[in-house]
Design an enzyme around this catalytic site. Sequence first.
Site: not given
Ligand code: UD1
Ligand code: UDP
Length: 350
Positions: A203
């Site tokens: 991601h």
């Molecule tokens: C965010 C964090 C990242 C973290 C990740 C965990 C920032 C800059 N990034 O990244 O550090 O590792 O969360 O998962 O804060 N979207 C959906 N539904 C949701 C959430 C997101 O469809 O519930 C889609 C949308 O298209 C959105 C995209 O995901 O634009 C990115 O979501 P965003 O929260 O901006 O960043 P993440 O990639 O999730």
């Molecule tokens: N996780 C989850 N379901 C999923 C993918 C990840 O519960 O389908 C959990 C995972 O076990 C970990 C956390 O989400 O505890 C990690 O989050 P993510 O990878 O979104 O973000 P990051 O740690 O890179 O910020």
Amino acid sequence: MKILTVLGARPQFIKAAPVSRELRKRHTELIVHTGQHYDKNMSDIFFDELEIPKPDFHLGVGSGNHGKQTGEMLTKIEEIILQETPDYLLVYGDTNSTLAGALAASKLHIPVIHIEAGLRSFNKHMPEEINRIMTDHVSDMLFCPTNTAVENLQNENIRERVFNVGDVMYDAVEFNRKLAEEKSTVLSDNGLTSKDYHLITVHRAENTDDSDKMRNILNAFSKIDTVKVWPIHPRTKKVIEDQGFDLESVPNLHVIEPVGYLDMLTLEQNSRKIITDSGGVQKEAYFMEVPCVTLREQTEWVETLEGGANVLVGTDLEKIVNAVEKQVTPNYLSVFGDGQASVKICEMIR
Ligand code: UD1
Ligand code: UDP
């Protein structure tokens, strides 16, 4: 003590579960959910499953460019701070929700507690790196998960009220591992057999937002015969759809919706290898002693690299395939604390 906790993204809900449980034994906690993550299986599922107290405030900010998303959070968190006048504001990790909470509080002279402080990738192209640096520099109590994190802060002249308490994600795994074994049916639901599949998560913006990198990653997956299961992050799903990448042509690939935490722990524990660019998943692989292949050039979790438990391969097709197929016998050390980080944090706040 009245503590205002700001949460917004999936990994923060998981980190908050053990900490909130402890905090509420001694302090008053109010939770603000920024709404950065909003799909049921990116947010509500964790509150329900991990019994995290329901948010007292929901900002509904949703997705958007960094400035708009962070700015909207900042404005709304400021209003809540002015209304509630907390003694502390608490944030986790390195997302835009973290930065917004920390900035809003520090401008109003509310002391900031940062959990998972001191992590660095030394790559300022990552939005998370900016968020971490800024947050650490306005924080008043910095709870680090490792010695490396403490050293990173010392190198930036942050030395006061810095504590290595261990990793709250380790607390969460220790608390939920057995529960996952008892409750999760994710293996049978998906026709998976223990140690017969690899688990994938992708991601990171640095990967998803670069179509060459994504193409390499998918081509590498095509060359790995073993069954692969991929709970796909909505960001990645969107990119794959928008770019027209064909996942059907990747053999033995099961793409599923994001799963809850207990299912995720089960998928991790039973996988042969974990292929990921997630911070949290790299660590969980280490906690569960499952070899990890990381689709990045750097990691903040450098401890996982020692002893061969985790290997950085970036997005190079051959490196990915070779690392996944290589037999390894890693050496695991106890470097992420003793599963009591949350207890220590609450004691120190007191
Ligand atoms: C965010 C964090 C990242 C973290 C990740 C965990 C920032 C800059 N990034 O990244 O550090 O590792 O969360 O998962 O804060 N979207 C959906 N539904 C949701 C959430 C997101 O469809 O519930 C889609 C949308 O298209 C959105 C995209 O995901 O634009 C990115 O979501 P965003 O929260 O901006 O960043 P993440 O990639 O999730
Ligand atoms: N996780 C989850 N379901 C999923 C993918 C990840 O519960 O389908 C959990 C995972 O076990 C970990 C956390 O989400 O505890 C990690 O989050 P993510 O990878 O979104 O973000 P990051 O740690 O890179 O910020």
